[in-house]
Design an enzyme around this catalytic site. Sequence first.
Site: not given
Length: 353
Positions: A145, A225
Amino acid sequence: MADKIKVALNGYGTIGKRVADAVMRQGDMTLVGIAKTKPDYEAYAANKKGYPIYAVEPAKAEPKFKSAGIPIAGSNLDMIKKADIVVDCAPEGLGEENKKNIYDKLDKPAIFQGGEEHEVAGTSFNAAANYNEAIGKKYVRVVSCNTTGLCRLIYAIEKAFGIQKARVVLVRRGGDPNDAKRGPINGIVPDPIHLPSHHGPDVQTVLPNINIDTAAMKVPTTLMHMHFVNMTLKKKPSRDEVLAALRQWPRLWLIPSWYNIKFTGDAMEFGREMGRPRNDIMENAIWEESVTIDPQGEFNVFQAIHQESDVVPENIDCIRAMTGAEKDGMKSMEKTNKALAIGNFNPWKLTPP
Ligand code: NAD
């Protein structure tokens, strides 16, 4: 009309279930089935959706599925034999085992996820950056990711202006929302303490010529994130030129200040507002206000990455590349974006209030 690409999903957790749903939304693909190790709420939901469920290690799994009343269509080997390509979404490290024990033996093309080492596949993939390298390959790894989010941004900037040096600080979510085992639940963890973190070298598996340093830490959140990215560019573009370059890519969502999205929680809430399945934000969420070109010509930006979903469109493009169903990466991305409504967060066609 050409036959649809038959896709099998081996591993049906956070990533696998999203890729399965995304396959179902492509006009040129069909889902052979999904493989589960045991019955649980995800198996229940898959059964409700009508996905054929196959059992990993059927001798152990079959009695459990039977007592749960969930029908199984056979073993994961049966499923994989019927498919043109497998998307392996098993937990980190098991993809390598599956390659040796299953895909090599059945001579079946497979896509691995970012939890596997680059060497497991030999080719690491990001749709914008290196689609062509995956065409016709037997094994390809869709990068993690974080690496996917970095490759998208770095490739867009490299293509437009050239990058002398990239420096990235990653603030990583401690775990996924359904993950009770990971952490931290308190504190901030340099992860790893030594530099660089693995993310820089991982970006280089896709973009080998990018000079990049990365440092990472983990924090107690499950919502995305966050990256702070600084790049020294080869050309000296204006801020407007940088924004125009980023706006060419639907997978880069430039959040205007008037959306009033102040943190990752707001960004995920916007996913809910927009009716995205599971609230997913498959685009890089880039704060437009943070896009800065300083007097020395350095580029700075904040972007958030939804760890559960940004790799989903890349898996779909990777399927088209590996099977040779689409040789043009831009066309594949267009099809995927349209099918998944990627880009509909972008406000360019709206008039700000
Ligand atoms: P997960 O634990 O949510 O799902 C994995 C699923 O595979 C589970 O349902 C598990 O029961 C099943 N499984 C276990 N053994 C298996 C086997 N032998 N064969 C097939 N299935 C098996 O994991 P995830 O988060 O979806 O991660 C999958 C891969 O994707 C990993 O490589 C991970 O690093 C990568 N990835 C994860 C994220 C994320 O944030 N969750 C983001 C990008 C990439």
